[in-house]
Design an enzyme around this catalytic site. Structure first.
Site, PDB file in Angstrom:
ATOM      1  N   LYS A  30       0.829  -1.199   0.000  1.00  0.00           N
ATOM      2  CA  LYS A  30       0.000   0.000   0.000  1.00  0.00           C
ATOM      3  C   LYS A  30       0.866   1.253   0.000  1.00  0.00           C
ATOM      4  O   LYS A  30       0.665   2.159  -0.822  1.00  0.00           O
ATOM      5  CB  LYS A  30      -0.910  -0.031   1.232  1.00  0.00           C
ATOM      6  CG  LYS A  30      -2.145   0.825   1.124  1.00  0.00           C
ATOM      7  CD  LYS A  30      -3.006   0.716   2.392  1.00  0.00           C
ATOM      8  CE  LYS A  30      -3.711  -0.632   2.488  1.00  0.00           C
ATOM      9  NZ  LYS A  30      -4.269  -0.874   3.832  1.00  0.00           N
ATOM     10  N   ARG A 100      -3.204   3.277   8.489  1.00  0.00           N
ATOM     11  CA  ARG A 100      -3.521   2.080   7.699  1.00  0.00           C
ATOM     12  C   ARG A 100      -2.345   1.125   7.680  1.00  0.00           C
ATOM     13  O   ARG A 100      -1.218   1.541   7.487  1.00  0.00           O
ATOM     14  CB  ARG A 100      -3.842   2.491   6.255  1.00  0.00           C
ATOM     15  CG  ARG A 100      -4.677   3.749   6.134  1.00  0.00           C
ATOM     16  CD  ARG A 100      -4.752   4.263   4.706  1.00  0.00           C
ATOM     17  NE  ARG A 100      -5.415   3.312   3.820  1.00  0.00           N
ATOM     18  CZ  ARG A 100      -5.492   3.475   2.505  1.00  0.00           C
ATOM     19  NH1 ARG A 100      -4.928   4.520   1.925  1.00  0.00           N
ATOM     20  NH2 ARG A 100      -6.122   2.588   1.761  1.00  0.00           N
ATOM     21  N   GLY A 109      -7.981  -7.165   4.715  1.00  0.00           N
ATOM     22  CA  GLY A 109      -8.755  -7.110   5.940  1.00  0.00           C
ATOM     23  C   GLY A 109      -8.119  -7.751   7.153  1.00  0.00           C
ATOM     24  O   GLY A 109      -8.750  -7.887   8.190  1.00  0.00           O
ATOM     25  N   MET A 111      -5.464  -6.701   8.933  1.00  0.00           N
ATOM     26  CA  MET A 111      -5.083  -5.765   9.978  1.00  0.00           C
ATOM     27  C   MET A 111      -5.925  -4.514   9.860  1.00  0.00           C
ATOM     28  O   MET A 111      -6.346  -4.141   8.781  1.00  0.00           O
ATOM     29  CB  MET A 111      -3.609  -5.462   9.888  1.00  0.00           C
ATOM     30  CG  MET A 111      -2.818  -6.514  10.634  1.00  0.00           C
ATOM     31  SD  MET A 111      -1.112  -6.489  10.225  1.00  0.00           S
ATOM     32  CE  MET A 111      -1.177  -6.707   8.493  1.00  0.00           C
ATOM     33  N   ARG A 344      -3.556  -1.696  -6.309  1.00  0.00           N
ATOM     34  CA  ARG A 344      -2.787  -2.947  -6.233  1.00  0.00           C
ATOM     35  C   ARG A 344      -3.161  -3.790  -7.435  1.00  0.00           C
ATOM     36  O   ARG A 344      -4.156  -3.525  -8.115  1.00  0.00           O
ATOM     37  CB  ARG A 344      -3.085  -3.691  -4.938  1.00  0.00           C
ATOM     38  CG  ARG A 344      -4.542  -4.107  -4.837  1.00  0.00           C
ATOM     39  CD  ARG A 344      -4.838  -4.744  -3.505  1.00  0.00           C
ATOM     40  NE  ARG A 344      -6.284  -4.776  -3.340  1.00  0.00           N
ATOM     41  CZ  ARG A 344      -6.905  -4.866  -2.179  1.00  0.00           C
ATOM     42  NH1 ARG A 344      -6.208  -4.899  -1.065  1.00  0.00           N
ATOM     43  NH2 ARG A 344      -8.207  -4.917  -2.105  1.00  0.00           N
ATOM     44  N   HIS A 460      -8.629 -42.671  -1.642  1.00  0.00           N
ATOM     45  CA  HIS A 460      -8.578 -43.364  -2.934  1.00  0.00           C
ATOM     46  C   HIS A 460      -9.436 -42.641  -3.970  1.00  0.00           C
ATOM     47  O   HIS A 460      -8.989 -42.345  -5.071  1.00  0.00           O
ATOM     48  CB  HIS A 460      -9.055 -44.809  -2.748  1.00  0.00           C
ATOM     49  CG  HIS A 460      -9.092 -45.598  -4.017  1.00  0.00           C
ATOM     50  ND1 HIS A 460     -10.242 -45.761  -4.755  1.00  0.00           N
ATOM     51  CD2 HIS A 460      -8.107 -46.227  -4.705  1.00  0.00           C
ATOM     52  CE1 HIS A 460      -9.967 -46.480  -5.831  1.00  0.00           C
ATOM     53  NE2 HIS A 460      -8.675 -46.776  -5.829  1.00  0.00           N
ATOM     54  N   SER A 770      12.495 -43.091 -15.997  1.00  0.00           N
ATOM     55  CA  SER A 770      11.315 -42.298 -15.697  1.00  0.00           C
ATOM     56  C   SER A 770      11.203 -42.230 -14.177  1.00  0.00           C
ATOM     57  O   SER A 770      11.109 -43.263 -13.512  1.00  0.00           O
ATOM     58  CB  SER A 770      10.075 -42.961 -16.290  1.00  0.00           C
ATOM     59  OG  SER A 770       8.929 -42.234 -15.915  1.00  0.00           O
ATOM     60  N   CYS A 837       7.066 -39.251 -14.050  1.00  0.00           N
ATOM     61  CA  CYS A 837       5.677 -39.664 -14.274  1.00  0.00           C
ATOM     62  C   CYS A 837       4.875 -39.743 -12.981  1.00  0.00           C
ATOM     63  O   CYS A 837       3.778 -40.267 -12.959  1.00  0.00           O
ATOM     64  CB  CYS A 837       5.629 -40.990 -15.018  1.00  0.00           C
ATOM     65  SG  CYS A 837       6.293 -42.370 -14.088  1.00  0.00           S
ATOM     66  N   TYR A 857      11.225 -34.682 -20.310  1.00  0.00           N
ATOM     67  CA  TYR A 857       9.782 -34.485 -20.319  1.00  0.00           C
ATOM     68  C   TYR A 857       9.187 -34.647 -18.926  1.00  0.00           C
ATOM     69  O   TYR A 857       9.814 -35.227 -18.040  1.00  0.00           O
ATOM     70  CB  TYR A 857       9.099 -35.473 -21.274  1.00  0.00           C
ATOM     71  CG  TYR A 857       9.174 -36.920 -20.844  1.00  0.00           C
ATOM     72  CD1 TYR A 857       8.215 -37.460 -19.979  1.00  0.00           C
ATOM     73  CD2 TYR A 857      10.194 -37.756 -21.300  1.00  0.00           C
ATOM     74  CE1 TYR A 857       8.285 -38.782 -19.581  1.00  0.00           C
ATOM     75  CE2 TYR A 857      10.270 -39.079 -20.907  1.00  0.00           C
ATOM     76  CZ  TYR A 857       9.314 -39.596 -20.043  1.00  0.00           C
ATOM     77  OH  TYR A 857       9.386 -40.894 -19.629  1.00  0.00           O
TER      78      TYR A 857
HETATM   79  P1  ADP Z   1      -7.509  -2.516   3.797  1.00  0.00           P
HETATM   80  O1  ADP Z   1      -6.080  -2.866   3.832  1.00  0.00           O
HETATM   81  O2  ADP Z   1      -8.344  -3.412   4.656  1.00  0.00           O
HETATM   82  O3  ADP Z   1      -8.025  -2.335   2.409  1.00  0.00           O
HETATM   83  P2  ADP Z   1      -7.374   0.335   4.015  1.00  0.00           P
HETATM   84  O4  ADP Z   1      -6.131   0.847   4.616  1.00  0.00           O
HETATM   85  O5  ADP Z   1      -7.480   0.409   2.552  1.00  0.00           O
HETATM   86  O6  ADP Z   1      -7.637  -1.127   4.555  1.00  0.00           O
HETATM   87  O7  ADP Z   1      -8.562   1.120   4.696  1.00  0.00           O
HETATM   88  C1  ADP Z   1      -9.891   0.698   4.639  1.00  0.00           C
HETATM   89  C2  ADP Z   1     -10.771   1.807   4.137  1.00  0.00           C
HETATM   90  O8  ADP Z   1     -10.661   2.958   4.947  1.00  0.00           O
HETATM   91  C3  ADP Z   1     -10.401   2.291   2.778  1.00  0.00           C
HETATM   92  O9  ADP Z   1     -10.977   1.462   1.804  1.00  0.00           O
HETATM   93  C4  ADP Z   1     -10.977   3.672   2.733  1.00  0.00           C
HETATM   94  O10 ADP Z   1     -12.326   3.619   2.398  1.00  0.00           O
HETATM   95  C5  ADP Z   1     -10.851   4.120   4.159  1.00  0.00           C
HETATM   96  N1  ADP Z   1      -9.693   5.012   4.301  1.00  0.00           N
HETATM   97  C6  ADP Z   1      -8.449   4.699   4.654  1.00  0.00           C
HETATM   98  N2  ADP Z   1      -7.658   5.794   4.648  1.00  0.00           N
HETATM   99  C7  ADP Z   1      -8.433   6.811   4.261  1.00  0.00           C
HETATM  100  C8  ADP Z   1      -8.199   8.197   4.033  1.00  0.00           C
HETATM  101  N3  ADP Z   1      -7.001   8.751   4.209  1.00  0.00           N
HETATM  102  N4  ADP Z   1      -9.232   8.961   3.645  1.00  0.00           N
HETATM  103  C9  ADP Z   1     -10.449   8.402   3.472  1.00  0.00           C
HETATM  104  N5  ADP Z   1     -10.740   7.113   3.647  1.00  0.00           N
HETATM  105  C10 ADP Z   1      -9.741   6.314   4.039  1.00  0.00           C
HETATM  106 MG    MG Z   2      -7.997  -0.998   1.057  1.00  0.00          MG
END
Ligand code: ADP
Ligand code: MG
Ligand code: MG
Length: 899
Positions: A30, A100, A109, A111, A344, A460, A770, A837, A857
């Site tokens: 990210k 984040r 999702g 963390m 990503r 099996h 083989s 094989c 092969y």
């Molecule tokens: P994940 O790794 O679970 O995708 P994110 O870090 O992308 O988590 O955060 C989850 C959500 O939080 C994002 O999809 C976005 O909607 C919101 N978010 C995160 N940072 C910001 C920001 N700086 N401004 C507005 N929304 C944010």
């Molecule tokens: Mg995200």
């Protein structure tokens, strides 16, 4: 691995952007991409990334933020304040931040994110006046208290949710969004109370304390059980930790000119080059995920804000041109202003992966080699099997293990014989059994699919079905089979032999009724990708096939020969098993010969069929391999029947069954050992092969048989048996008066460690090797392949083994034997043809190893042939270093590269 750098914080913003997309290991995916997008001019809210190294420091230091980190954070916050013209925690137009997480490998999702940091009682008032929307400011504040309480302080979200529900009831609001300003004001007060009750502290009114605690919480989350478990399941190892991104908040919930959404630059399900996404007006990102409101398709933005839709299309093009990949990105619109929050590589189906890769070559974005590397070879599976129509409603009655992918439906049949009879009569049936055994193979083969109520992924039924590409759901434990009444009951429902069930071997679902299927498409982009694969690969791809049908199918899929034609299945069909049993029960060689003479015609027909299907290509026939015990009846009634047929007392049958019983059949009287004891079996088989070849050649069918002797452990076995084979071939030629050229190469399997270690001696008597890596793995580890299920899960959980060694070749140990055998064998005979094989012949990682070690092969089941073709090409175009690493067995501890 990179050097430890001092710099812990990297800025991304207009003034400078200190990261690139290549810095994923240090900045997380990210963070690296936020910096990259900033550099190429995309509208990213400014912020900074704290490195993954700092996370490692935090953990090494026993869960303490390193000294000086917060000072660096302060300095970078100052840059953000400068750039945005707002101040963190200010009572006028306050700057708010999100924290984040983000590791080098995406862990969706896993963390948590904290939004709206910097809001305090004072800053909330500031936000209310700057936004002109007090309700909005209160809503942002209550979200912060909830998220911060939950993610940072571990206060269960339920505690907040409960209060929210009470208050909604009090104010007569059914949706969160319907609670008015007054209600929200009250909610904030209550939330602060909940926070105090559960943490024993007031909600922090110092914005920097909020920030510090949030950063720490993200670092801590790296080692919470669900994150660890996720990494285990997805085999993610070798990472330092997570990075932390601290970023300026933008708001999609500031009114009707705001919104938020997620988009893919192309369709991730079909691969179609069409912008694809969803958005919500006046909402925050978390609302999309929470599913409170249903988002609209992104095209509908046109009628909301055409200008923003245009900008979004431009962003899409910029991302694709820059990353040369299908991207998945998040955006937010704050009061008409577009921001990009994340990008990503987009996850996609196998179908989409192929289409996108080929399209991108056609668009001159990537090279053919890159395209080959972009499709995970195993994902081709999804293109090769019939699938259930996604648009049909499914009436799921239970779920088992997805043992062998595919889609099948049929009426229920309860025994192998019943399947064969009913299929013969034109019915489509599923074989439903508690479990299956080798005696059931003909019925399993004839059935549309196989459903068992016990047994796992290596049972099996599962192994045999996968080998054929036949759909199988195993271990559906809720199903009770009542053979006597010819019904099954499951979750209170009963199905008879006339009812139809559908089974999905990819999901394990068992459904009532006939769910329509669609056939796989082998043309178009798939065919193009395969052409490129064939162009670049060096390994040949052969197949394991025992019937003309399988052989033809494999040819269609591009097989260039048969590397393993097992002969044992041929003896189970119809009447043959009876003659086979007669042979096994024979008291003398004469009796045995007489029984074998009855088997010759069957075998000849079988081989002729396969040679014809494969004409022009080699067919490696393996002489009889399993212990004879497997062919005898074990049920009383079948033993009686056999005794009657042979007019012998049933006791004799029983005695023979007991006699042939072995304590360790896998290490017992099988493979070439059978031919040593009963040379007439070898003679029968070789006679049938030679006669079939001659008949073909006389009919101008280019038959190319090769004879393979299994389970050789010393060169003497091979030397002796080779002589017998040669004599038999010569005898048949003479008897048939056949003088035209007919060369039948004679080779051996290398599947006993001793054979690998003495491969130089063995090479003197073999035309080819083989590698039978199933047995080789079994004997190298000393794991019985049939019994591994009882301890394998513990071995995987405790990381004693990285993978099931029967699925993916253990390159370090078993691979060493393969390497040794290759070099010893080629040392004697430079051009010695070598292949593999075992089941590993269809596993991409194992195929890369085979490429590296210089085999000629790989041979795999028909359905895996395209996967092997692609995997072989990937091995050929991958950088040489990676292949070398795979071959390096000198180093015991390998650091697996991820990323
Ligand atoms: P994940 O790794 O679970 O995708 P994110 O870090 O992308 O988590 O955060 C989850 C959500 O939080 C994002 O999809 C976005 O909607 C919101 N978010 C995160 N940072 C910001 C920001 N700086 N401004 C507005 N929304 C944010
Ligand atoms: Mg995200
Ligand atoms: Mg074997």
């Amino acid at each position: 691995m990179f050097e430890k750098t001092k710099k812990r914080v990297h800025y991304f913003g207009k003034t400078k952007s200190e990261g690139t997309k290549e810095m994923k290991e240090l900045l997380g995916g990210k963070g690296a991409n936020l910096a990259e997008m900033t550099s190429i001019g995309l509208p990213v809210p400014p912020g900074f990334t704290i490195t993954t190294e700092t996370c490692a420091e935090y953990n090494e230091g026993g869960g303490k933020l390193p000294d000086g980190l917060m000072k660096e954070v302060h300095n970078h916050m100052a840059l953000v304040e400068q750039e945005t013209g707002k101040r963190f925690g200010s009572e006028i137009d306050p700057l708010l931040m999100s924290v984040r997480s983000g590791a080098a490998v995406s862990m969706p999702g896993m963390m948590d994110t904290v939004l709206n940091l910097g809001l305090t009682d004072k800053a909330m008032e500031g936000l209310a006046s700057s936004s002109g929307n007090r309700r909005f400011a209160l809503d942002a504040y209550r979200r912060l208290i909830n998220m911060f309480g939950d993610v940072v302080m571990g206060v269960d979200h339920e505690n907040f949710e409960k209060e929210f529900d009470c208050l909604k009831a009090k104010y007569g609001a059914s949706l969160d969004t319907e609670l008015n300003e007054e209600g929200l004001q009250e909610l904030v007060t209550i939330y602060k109370q909940v926070y105090l009750e559960h943490t024993g502290e007031e909600f922090p009114q110092d914005p920097y304390l909020q920030l510090e605690k949030s950063i720490e919480a993200v670092f801590k989350s790296w080692n919470i059980p669900r994150a660890i478990r996720y990494r285990q399941i997805n085999e993610i190892t070798g990472l330092l930790g997570t990075a932390v991104n601290v970023q300026t908040m933008v708001f999609g919930n500031m009114g009707e000119d705001s919104g938020t959404g997620v988009a893919f630059t192309r369709n991730p399900a079909t691969g179609e080059n069409k912008f694809y996404g969803e958005f919500l007006i006046n909402a925050q990102g978390e609302d999309v995920v929470a599913g409170i409101r249903t988002p609209q398709p992104v095209e509908e933005m046109v009628s909301w804000r055409g200008d923003i839709y245009q900008q979004l299309l431009e962003v899409k093009d910029i991302l694709e041109n820059h990353y040369r990949e299908m991207e998945d990105f998040e955006f937010t619109v704050e009061r008409g202003q577009l921001y990009i929050l994340q990008t990503r590589t987009g996850k996609r189906t196998g179908v989409a992966a192929v289409k996108i890769a080929v399209d991108m070559v056609m668009e001159s974005r990537i090279t053919e080699k890159e395209a080959l590397l972009r499709v995970p070879a195993n994902d081709l599976n999804q293109l090769l099997l019939p699938t259930f129509d996604l648009n049909t409603e499914r009436d799921v009655v239970t779920k088992g293990l997805p043992a062998s992918p595919g889609a099948a439906f049929g009426k229920l049949a309860f025994s192998a014989d019943e399947v064969v009879d009913r299929v013969h009569a034109g019915e489509t049936v599923l074989l439903v059994r508690k479990e299956t055994s080798p005696e059931d193979v003909s019925g399993m083969h004839a059935a549309a699919g196989i459903l068992t109520s016990t047994g796992g992924m290596t049972s099996h039924a599962a192994v045999v079905a996968r080998g054929w590409g036949k759909c199988c759901v195993a271990g559906a434990g809720e199903i009770v089979i009542n053979e006597a009444q010819r019904t099954i009951t499951v979750n209170g429902r009963t199905f008879t032999d006339q009812d139809i069930l559908s089974i999905d071997g990819t999901s394990g679902e068992v459904m009532a009724g006939e769910v329509p299927t669609q056939d796989p498409q082998l043309s178009g982009e798939f065919a193009t990708l395969m052409e490129w694969a064939d162009h670049y690969r060096e390994l040949q791809v052969w197949t394991n096939a025992d019937t003309p049908n399988d052989a033809l199918r494999a040819r269609e899929y591009g097989a260039e020969g048969i590397g393993l034609c097992r002969t044992e299945h041929m003896f189970f069909e119809g009447e043959r098993i009876k003659d086979m049993r007669e042979m096994i029960l024979a008291k003398s060689q004469t009796e045995r010969r007489a029984a074998l003479d009855k088997l010759i015609p069957y075998q000849r027909v079988d081989f002729k069929g396969i040679f014809t299907a494969m004409q022009g290509l080699p067919v490696t026939v393996r002489l009889l391999d399993p212990p004879l015990h497997e062919f005898l009846p074990h049920e009383e009634h079948a033993q009686v029947e056999l005794a009657n047929r042979l007019s012998v007392p049933v006791e004799r049958v029983k005695t023979r069954v007991v006699q042939l019983h072995e304590a360790n059949p896998m290490l017992g009287h099988r493979g070439c050992r059978l031919s040593i004891t009963y040379p007439e079996i070898l003679t029968m088989q070789v006679t049938a092969i030679t006669e079939a070849a001659i008949e073909c050649l006389q009919e101008k069918i280019d038959a190319r048989p090769e004879i393979m002797i299994p389970l050789v452990g010393t060169y003497k076995e091979l030397q002796l048996l080779r002589e017998k084979v040669e004599q038999t071939i010569a005898a048949v030629k003479e008897a048939k008066n056949y003088t035209a050229p007919l060369e039948i190469p004679i080779g051996t399997m290398i599947e006993i460690p001793r054979a690998a270690l003495t491969a130089d001696q063995i090479a003197e008597h073999a035309d080819f090797f083989s590698f039978g890596t199933n047995d080789l793995t079994q004997m190298t580890f000393g794991y019985s392949r049939d019994d591994i299920a009882s301890f394998l899960p513990d071995y995987l959980n405790q990381e004693i083994l990285e993978k099931d060694p029967f699925q993916s070749l253990d390159t370090v140990g078993v691979g060493q034997l393969v390497k040794t055998a290759v070099s010893k064998g080629r040392g004697k005979e430079k051009q010695l043809k070598m292949g593999i094989c075992g089941e590993h012949g269809g596993d991409p990682a194992s195929i890369a190893f085979c490429h590296g070690v210089g085999l000629n092969y790989v041979s795999c089941s028909p359905f895996r042939v395209p996967i092997a073709r692609l995997a072989a090409s990937q091995a050929a175009v991958k950088n040489q270093k990676e292949i070398e690493l795979l071959l390096d067995t000198s180093d015991e501890i390998k650091v697996k590269s991820t990323g």
